[in-house]
Design a protein around this motif. Structure first.
Motif, PDB file in Angstrom:
ATOM      1  N   GLU A  29       0.850  -1.192   0.000  1.00 45.48           N
ATOM      2  CA  GLU A  29       0.000   0.000   0.000  1.00 45.48           C
ATOM      3  C   GLU A  29       0.883   1.238   0.000  1.00 45.48           C
ATOM      4  O   GLU A  29       2.090   1.170   0.201  1.00 45.48           O
ATOM      5  N   LYS A  30       0.245   2.410  -0.181  1.00 48.87           N
ATOM      6  CA  LYS A  30       0.959   3.674  -0.160  1.00 48.87           C
ATOM      7  C   LYS A  30       1.515   3.927   1.238  1.00 48.87           C
ATOM      8  O   LYS A  30       0.986   3.447   2.237  1.00 48.87           O
ATOM      9  N   GLY A  31       2.586   4.697   1.322  1.00 46.24           N
ATOM     10  CA  GLY A  31       3.235   5.012   2.586  1.00 46.24           C
ATOM     11  C   GLY A  31       2.314   5.712   3.565  1.00 46.24           C
ATOM     12  O   GLY A  31       2.334   5.431   4.774  1.00 46.24           O
ATOM     13  N   SER A  32       1.461   6.621   3.072  1.00 42.48           N
ATOM     14  CA  SER A  32       0.565   7.348   3.976  1.00 42.48           C
ATOM     15  C   SER A  32      -0.441   6.404   4.618  1.00 42.48           C
ATOM     16  O   SER A  32      -0.740   6.511   5.810  1.00 42.48           O
ATOM     17  N   LYS A  33      -0.944   5.459   3.837  1.00 41.44           N
ATOM     18  CA  LYS A  33      -1.898   4.487   4.397  1.00 41.44           C
ATOM     19  C   LYS A  33      -1.196   3.555   5.371  1.00 41.44           C
ATOM     20  O   LYS A  33      -1.752   3.180   6.409  1.00 41.44           O
ATOM     21  N   THR A  34       0.023   3.177   5.026  1.00 43.62           N
ATOM     22  CA  THR A  34       0.784   2.301   5.912  1.00 43.62           C
ATOM     23  C   THR A  34       1.053   3.000   7.237  1.00 43.62           C
ATOM     24  O   THR A  34       0.889   2.410   8.312  1.00 43.62           O
ATOM     25  N   ARG A  35       1.478   4.279   7.180  1.00 39.68           N
ATOM     26  CA  ARG A  35       1.727   5.032   8.410  1.00 39.68           C
ATOM     27  C   ARG A  35       0.443   5.175   9.234  1.00 39.68           C
ATOM     28  O   ARG A  35       0.463   5.092  10.464  1.00 39.68           O
ATOM     29  N   GLU A  36      -0.667   5.372   8.573  1.00 39.67           N
ATOM     30  CA  GLU A  36      -1.959   5.492   9.267  1.00 39.67           C
ATOM     31  C   GLU A  36      -2.314   4.175   9.968  1.00 39.67           C
ATOM     32  O   GLU A  36      -2.769   4.172  11.119  1.00 39.67           O
ATOM     33  N   LYS A  37      -2.082   3.071   9.295  1.00 38.28           N
ATOM     34  CA  LYS A  37      -2.369   1.768   9.901  1.00 38.28           C
ATOM     35  C   LYS A  37      -1.447   1.505  11.100  1.00 38.28           C
ATOM     36  O   LYS A  37      -1.876   0.971  12.130  1.00 38.28           O
ATOM     37  N   ILE A  38      -0.162   1.894  10.957  1.00 39.53           N
ATOM     38  CA  ILE A  38       0.763   1.718  12.072  1.00 39.53           C
ATOM     39  C   ILE A  38       0.310   2.553  13.256  1.00 39.53           C
ATOM     40  O   ILE A  38       0.281   2.080  14.406  1.00 39.53           O
ATOM     41  N   LYS A  39      -0.069   3.794  12.995  1.00 41.29           N
ATOM     42  CA  LYS A  39      -0.540   4.684  14.059  1.00 41.29           C
ATOM     43  C   LYS A  39      -1.779   4.097  14.735  1.00 41.29           C
ATOM     44  O   LYS A  39      -1.887   4.084  15.962  1.00 41.29           O
ATOM     45  N   ASP A  40      -2.718   3.602  13.922  1.00 42.28           N
ATOM     46  CA  ASP A  40      -3.928   2.993  14.492  1.00 42.28           C
ATOM     47  C   ASP A  40      -3.585   1.763  15.333  1.00 42.28           C
ATOM     48  O   ASP A  40      -4.166   1.546  16.406  1.00 42.28           O
ATOM     49  N   GLY A  41      -2.635   0.961  14.868  1.00 45.31           N
ATOM     50  CA  GLY A  41      -2.222  -0.224  15.611  1.00 45.31           C
ATOM     51  C   GLY A  41      -1.609   0.144  16.956  1.00 45.31           C
ATOM     52  O   GLY A  41      -1.903  -0.470  17.983  1.00 45.31           O
ATOM     53  N   PHE A  42      -0.745   1.174  16.946  1.00 45.71           N
ATOM     54  CA  PHE A  42      -0.150   1.624  18.206  1.00 45.71           C
ATOM     55  C   PHE A  42      -1.192   2.226  19.133  1.00 45.71           C
ATOM     56  O   PHE A  42      -1.154   2.034  20.344  1.00 45.71           O
ATOM     57  N   ASP A  43      -2.150   2.958  18.570  1.00 44.97           N
ATOM     58  CA  ASP A  43      -3.227   3.520  19.393  1.00 44.97           C
ATOM     59  C   ASP A  43      -4.051   2.421  20.049  1.00 44.97           C
ATOM     60  O   ASP A  43      -4.403   2.517  21.234  1.00 44.97           O
ATOM     61  N   ASP A  44      -4.349   1.372  19.273  1.00 39.16           N
ATOM     62  CA  ASP A  44      -5.100   0.248  19.836  1.00 39.16           C
ATOM     63  C   ASP A  44      -4.309  -0.448  20.955  1.00 39.16           C
ATOM     64  O   ASP A  44      -4.858  -0.770  22.007  1.00 39.16           O
ATOM     65  N   ALA A  45      -3.008  -0.656  20.701  1.00 39.89           N
ATOM     66  CA  ALA A  45      -2.170  -1.299  21.712  1.00 39.89           C
ATOM     67  C   ALA A  45      -2.093  -0.426  22.964  1.00 39.89           C
ATOM     68  O   ALA A  45      -2.161  -0.927  24.087  1.00 39.89           O
ATOM     69  N   LYS A  46      -1.973   0.891  22.769  1.00 42.02           N
ATOM     70  CA  LYS A  46      -1.912   1.819  23.903  1.00 42.02           C
ATOM     71  C   LYS A  46      -3.213   1.765  24.697  1.00 42.02           C
ATOM     72  O   LYS A  46      -3.202   1.717  25.930  1.00 42.02           O
ATOM     73  N   ASP A  47      -4.343   1.739  24.010  1.00 46.77           N
ATOM     74  CA  ASP A  47      -5.640   1.660  24.691  1.00 46.77           C
ATOM     75  C   ASP A  47      -5.774   0.344  25.459  1.00 46.77           C
ATOM     76  O   ASP A  47      -6.275   0.324  26.597  1.00 46.77           O
ATOM     77  N   ASN A  48      -5.343  -0.754  24.846  1.00 41.94           N
ATOM     78  CA  ASN A  48      -5.402  -2.055  25.524  1.00 41.94           C
ATOM     79  C   ASN A  48      -4.545  -2.048  26.781  1.00 41.94           C
ATOM     80  O   ASN A  48      -4.970  -2.541  27.830  1.00 41.94           O
ATOM     81  N   LEU A  49      -3.334  -1.501  26.682  1.00 42.30           N
ATOM     82  CA  LEU A  49      -2.461  -1.432  27.855  1.00 42.30           C
ATOM     83  C   LEU A  49      -3.064  -0.549  28.937  1.00 42.30           C
ATOM     84  O   LEU A  49      -2.991  -0.869  30.120  1.00 42.30           O
ATOM     85  N   LYS A  50      -3.667   0.556  28.527  1.00 44.65           N
ATOM     86  CA  LYS A  50      -4.295   1.458  29.493  1.00 44.65           C
ATOM     87  C   LYS A  50      -5.414   0.737  30.248  1.00 44.65           C
ATOM     88  O   LYS A  50      -5.514   0.843  31.469  1.00 44.65           O
ATOM     89  N   HIS A  51      -6.241  -0.010  29.513  1.00 42.91           N
ATOM     90  CA  HIS A  51      -7.335  -0.748  30.157  1.00 42.91           C
ATOM     91  C   HIS A  51      -6.801  -1.832  31.087  1.00 42.91           C
ATOM     92  O   HIS A  51      -7.336  -2.025  32.193  1.00 42.91           O
ATOM     93  N   LYS A  52      -5.755  -2.529  30.672  1.00 42.57           N
ATOM     94  CA  LYS A  52      -5.163  -3.562  31.525  1.00 42.57           C
ATOM     95  C   LYS A  52      -4.609  -2.930  32.803  1.00 42.57           C
ATOM     96  O   LYS A  52      -4.792  -3.448  33.898  1.00 42.57           O
TER      97      LYS A  52
END
Length: 117
Positions: A29-52
């Motif tokens: 995929e394009k770099g901008s979409k890839t960066r967006e997906k990475i950011k979303d993945g880190f945000d999800d991981a951060k939210d999961n850690l926060k809840h834990k």
């Protein structure tokens, strides 16, 4: 939750985040979409850690509150038991004092009777 279980959960979440990031980097995929997906993945991981973290904090807080209540109850029981034991000791000592007074009165009478003879 024990420290070992917390470490295991953290390792699983970190592994999932790294795996997702590597998968996204190799996706065609394009770099901008890839960066967006990475950011979303880190945000999800951060939210999961926060809840834990919040869950573990809540559990620890509840354990400390329960321990404090148990300690307070134990203290109250100890004070109550000591009060009852104190009353028992006082009663025993009063009984012994009465017996000693009676023996002393008897000895005094015998002494007076012996001095008259």
């Amino acid at each position: 939750m024990s420290n070992n279980a917390g470490n295991t959960a953290l390792a699983v979440l970190t592994g999932a985040a790294i795996g997702a990031a590597i998968g996204i980097l190799f996706a065609p995929e394009k770099g901008s979409k890839t960066r967006e997906k990475i950011k979303d993945g880190f945000d999800d991981a951060k939210d999961n850690l926060k809840h834990k973290f919040e869950d573990v904090s809540h559990q620890l807080r509840n354990k400390f509150v329960g321990s404090k209540q148990n300690l307070e109850e134990s203290y109250e029981d100890l004070i109550s038991n000591m009060s009852h034991k104190t009353e028992d000791v006082i009663s025993f000592l009063e009984k012994k004092l009465t017996e000693l007074k009676e023996k002393n009165a008897k000895l005094q009478k015998e002494k007076v009777a012996a001095s008259k003879n």
